[in-house]
Design an enzyme around this catalytic site. Structure first.
Site, PDB file in Angstrom:
ATOM      1  N   ASN A 138      52.182  36.957  39.815  1.00 46.17           N
ATOM      2  CA  ASN A 138      52.084  35.717  38.618  1.00 46.17           C
ATOM      3  C   ASN A 138      53.580  36.036  37.689  1.00 46.17           C
ATOM      4  O   ASN A 138      54.072  36.657  37.002  1.00 46.17           O
ATOM      5  CB  ASN A 138      51.594  36.691  37.581  1.00 46.17           C
ATOM      6  CG  ASN A 138      50.934  36.803  36.322  1.00 46.17           C
ATOM      7  OD1 ASN A 138      50.962  35.051  36.402  1.00 46.17           O
ATOM      8  ND2 ASN A 138      50.406  37.391  35.270  1.00 46.17           N
ATOM      9  N   TRP A 139      53.755  34.716  37.663  1.00 48.77           N
ATOM     10  CA  TRP A 139      55.235  33.772  37.382  1.00 48.77           C
ATOM     11  C   TRP A 139      54.672  33.518  36.239  1.00 48.77           C
ATOM     12  O   TRP A 139      56.001  33.292  35.419  1.00 48.77           O
ATOM     13  CB  TRP A 139      55.341  32.716  38.118  1.00 48.77           C
ATOM     14  CG  TRP A 139      56.405  32.833  39.335  1.00 48.77           C
ATOM     15  CD1 TRP A 139      55.468  34.189  39.852  1.00 48.77           C
ATOM     16  CD2 TRP A 139      56.177  31.968  40.209  1.00 48.77           C
ATOM     17  NE1 TRP A 139      56.527  34.405  41.317  1.00 48.77           N
ATOM     18  CE2 TRP A 139      56.031  32.891  41.732  1.00 48.77           C
ATOM     19  CE3 TRP A 139      56.172  30.846  40.410  1.00 48.77           C
ATOM     20  CZ2 TRP A 139      57.031  32.047  43.287  1.00 48.77           C
ATOM     21  CZ3 TRP A 139      56.659  29.861  41.695  1.00 48.77           C
ATOM     22  CH2 TRP A 139      56.938  30.616  42.644  1.00 48.77           C
ATOM     23  N   LYS A 140      53.738  34.251  35.459  1.00 49.53           N
ATOM     24  CA  LYS A 140      53.435  33.358  34.120  1.00 49.53           C
ATOM     25  C   LYS A 140      54.494  32.286  33.225  1.00 49.53           C
ATOM     26  O   LYS A 140      54.193  31.151  34.429  1.00 49.53           O
ATOM     27  CB  LYS A 140      54.288  34.302  33.604  1.00 49.53           C
ATOM     28  CG  LYS A 140      53.291  36.354  33.768  1.00 49.53           C
ATOM     29  CD  LYS A 140      53.947  37.536  32.834  1.00 49.53           C
ATOM     30  CE  LYS A 140      53.011  38.258  32.704  1.00 49.53           C
ATOM     31  NZ  LYS A 140      53.289  39.206  32.195  1.00 49.53           N
ATOM     32  N   HIS A 160      43.140  37.446  32.395  1.00 47.84           N
ATOM     33  CA  HIS A 160      45.040  38.297  32.125  1.00 47.84           C
ATOM     34  C   HIS A 160      44.718  38.814  30.764  1.00 47.84           C
ATOM     35  O   HIS A 160      44.307  37.873  29.287  1.00 47.84           O
ATOM     36  CB  HIS A 160      45.873  38.015  32.514  1.00 47.84           C
ATOM     37  CG  HIS A 160      47.476  38.520  32.819  1.00 47.84           C
ATOM     38  ND1 HIS A 160      47.706  38.391  31.070  1.00 47.84           N
ATOM     39  CD2 HIS A 160      47.926  38.790  33.669  1.00 47.84           C
ATOM     40  CE1 HIS A 160      49.591  39.400  31.679  1.00 47.84           C
ATOM     41  NE2 HIS A 160      48.899  39.716  33.364  1.00 47.84           N
ATOM     42  N   GLU A 175      47.003  38.778  28.930  1.00 49.97           N
ATOM     43  CA  GLU A 175      47.625  38.270  27.734  1.00 49.97           C
ATOM     44  C   GLU A 175      46.773  36.553  27.368  1.00 49.97           C
ATOM     45  O   GLU A 175      46.934  36.132  26.182  1.00 49.97           O
ATOM     46  CB  GLU A 175      48.750  37.490  28.339  1.00 49.97           C
ATOM     47  CG  GLU A 175      50.535  37.991  28.098  1.00 49.97           C
ATOM     48  CD  GLU A 175      51.001  38.629  30.171  1.00 49.97           C
ATOM     49  OE1 GLU A 175      51.104  37.002  30.404  1.00 49.97           O
ATOM     50  OE2 GLU A 175      51.517  39.537  29.666  1.00 49.97           O
ATOM     51  N   GLU A 188      44.787  46.365  34.886  1.00 49.30           N
ATOM     52  CA  GLU A 188      46.316  46.078  34.358  1.00 49.30           C
ATOM     53  C   GLU A 188      46.413  46.750  32.582  1.00 49.30           C
ATOM     54  O   GLU A 188      46.044  46.230  31.569  1.00 49.30           O
ATOM     55  CB  GLU A 188      46.883  44.317  34.000  1.00 49.30           C
ATOM     56  CG  GLU A 188      47.365  43.916  35.388  1.00 49.30           C
ATOM     57  CD  GLU A 188      47.868  42.807  35.218  1.00 49.30           C
ATOM     58  OE1 GLU A 188      48.715  43.025  36.196  1.00 49.30           O
ATOM     59  OE2 GLU A 188      47.483  41.689  34.466  1.00 49.30           O
ATOM     60  N   GLY A 216      55.271  44.785  30.780  1.00 51.82           N
ATOM     61  CA  GLY A 216      56.342  43.930  30.619  1.00 51.82           C
ATOM     62  C   GLY A 216      57.285  45.415  29.553  1.00 51.82           C
ATOM     63  O   GLY A 216      58.587  44.734  28.989  1.00 51.82           O
ATOM     64  N   SER A 271      54.912  46.168  34.993  1.00 50.30           N
ATOM     65  CA  SER A 271      56.147  47.331  35.292  1.00 50.30           C
ATOM     66  C   SER A 271      56.246  47.581  36.836  1.00 50.30           C
ATOM     67  O   SER A 271      56.510  48.856  36.905  1.00 50.30           O
ATOM     68  CB  SER A 271      56.036  47.588  33.654  1.00 50.30           C
ATOM     69  OG  SER A 271      56.279  47.087  32.685  1.00 50.30           O
ATOM     70  N   GLY A 324      54.646  41.020  37.318  1.00 51.31           N
ATOM     71  CA  GLY A 324      54.926  39.973  36.606  1.00 51.31           C
ATOM     72  C   GLY A 324      56.939  39.727  36.835  1.00 51.31           C
ATOM     73  O   GLY A 324      56.995  38.890  37.706  1.00 51.31           O
ATOM     74  N   GLY A 325      57.674  40.506  35.839  1.00 48.69           N
ATOM     75  CA  GLY A 325      58.829  40.857  36.069  1.00 48.69           C
ATOM     76  C   GLY A 325      58.947  41.150  37.196  1.00 48.69           C
ATOM     77  O   GLY A 325      60.519  39.695  37.137  1.00 48.69           O
TER      78      GLY A 325
HETATM   79  P1  PGA Z   1      54.954  43.278  34.943  1.00 45.96           P
HETATM   80  O1  PGA Z   1      53.633  41.664  33.949  1.00 45.96           O
HETATM   81  O2  PGA Z   1      54.988  43.023  36.187  1.00 45.96           O
HETATM   82  O3  PGA Z   1      56.107  42.005  33.056  1.00 45.96           O
HETATM   83  O4  PGA Z   1      55.220  43.863  33.405  1.00 45.96           O
HETATM   84  C1  PGA Z   1      52.694  42.103  35.676  1.00 45.96           C
HETATM   85  C2  PGA Z   1      51.156  41.354  34.790  1.00 45.96           C
HETATM   86  O5  PGA Z   1      51.238  40.759  33.777  1.00 45.96           O
HETATM   87  O6  PGA Z   1      50.916  41.146  35.474  1.00 45.96           O
END
Ligand code: PGA
Length: 254
Positions: A9-11, A95, A97, A168, A174, A214, A235-236
């Site tokens: 997930n590149w956000k 998600h 966010e 999640e 994050g 994470s 994500g990251g």
């Molecule tokens: P993260 O994000 O790996 O940076 O914690 C995961 C996500 O929000 O899908």
């Protein structure tokens, strides 16, 4: 046996040229990896370029969201048929966010999931509790409500083929603070139980439940070893080819 599914997930990251550079590396490095399904979720503006670059590879192009109407006066939104036309095969919905910053609710997440499926996409339905909810002992209740909303009106036959749940925990996203494999497995097993109640045993055993929060090369293998963890939403660590490739390899069935 469920084929694990690892999605990056590149956000809100990567210009089109940066996205193409990353996806070209992934295509080269993951071409020969067997036993695990892989996807990337670029921004809407990079999605079509990424999908074209991934033609002829087994890496799926995913969207980070999907609106519930197909067309109309909905400024700023993108619909499932448009995403499919641009080359997406999956949509992430709900998600945390989106829930925190953009007003997504359990009900709207359900509408988005149904729209994604009706538009021919797979739906990755995200659930997960906030830290205060975990500390108050409400994790499973929160996840239950999110699952009920997110899966409302979805048919079992469709779910077996094209629904993925992503668990999640918000406090792990994050933050560098990953759920332990045991903490994650506890919630994944609970989600599986709810899937059995809703769809029956066969479908519940077919639906993949990703863990997200994470995930890194150093913790992926232990998480993926749990019985009900069927891949990851990353994500990251999906923004660098080497880390993402290592996570995908860690998800291969042992
Ligand atoms: P993260 O994000 O790996 O940076 O914690 C995961 C996500 O929000 O899908």
């Amino acid at each position: 046996m469920r084929t694990p599914f690892v999605v990056g997930n590149w956000k809100l990251n990567k210009t089109i040229s940066e996205a193409l550079a990353l996806v070209t590396e992934l295509k080269n490095q993951l071409g020969a990896v067997k036993g695990v399904a892989v996807g990337v979720a670029p921004t809407f503006v990079a999605l079509n370029s990424v999908a074209k670059r991934l033609e002829g590879s087994s890496i799926a192009t995913c969207s980070q969201d999907c609106f519930w109407e197909n067309t109309g006066a909905f400024t700023g939104e993108v619909s499932a048929p448009m995403l499919a036309d641009a080359g997406a095969t999956w949509a992430i919905v709900g998600h945390s966010e989106r829930r925190q910053f953009f007003g997504d609710t359990n009900e709207s997440v359900g509408k988005k999931a149904r729209a994604a499926l009706a538009g021919g996409l797979g739906a990755i339905v995200c659930v997960g509790e906030m830290l205060a909810e975990r500390d108050a002992g409400r994790t499973l209740d929160v996840v239950d409500a999110q699952l009920a909303g997110g899966l409302d009106g979805i048919d079992g036959a469709v779910a077996a083929q094209r629904v993925v749940i992503a668990y999640e925990p918000v406090w792990a996203i994050g933050t560098g603070r990953t759920a332990t494999p045991a903490q994650a497995q506890e919630v994944h097993a609970h989600i599986r139980k709810r899937l059995v109640e809703k769809f029956g045993q066969a479908t519940a055993q077919a639906v993949r439940i990703q863990y997200g929060g994470s995930v890194k090369p150093s913790n992926a293998e232990a998480l993926m070893a749990e019985a009900d963890i069927d891949g990851a939403l990353v994500g990251g660590a999906s923004l660098e080819a080497a880390d993402f490739v290592a996570i995908v390899k860690a998800a291969r069935p042992g």
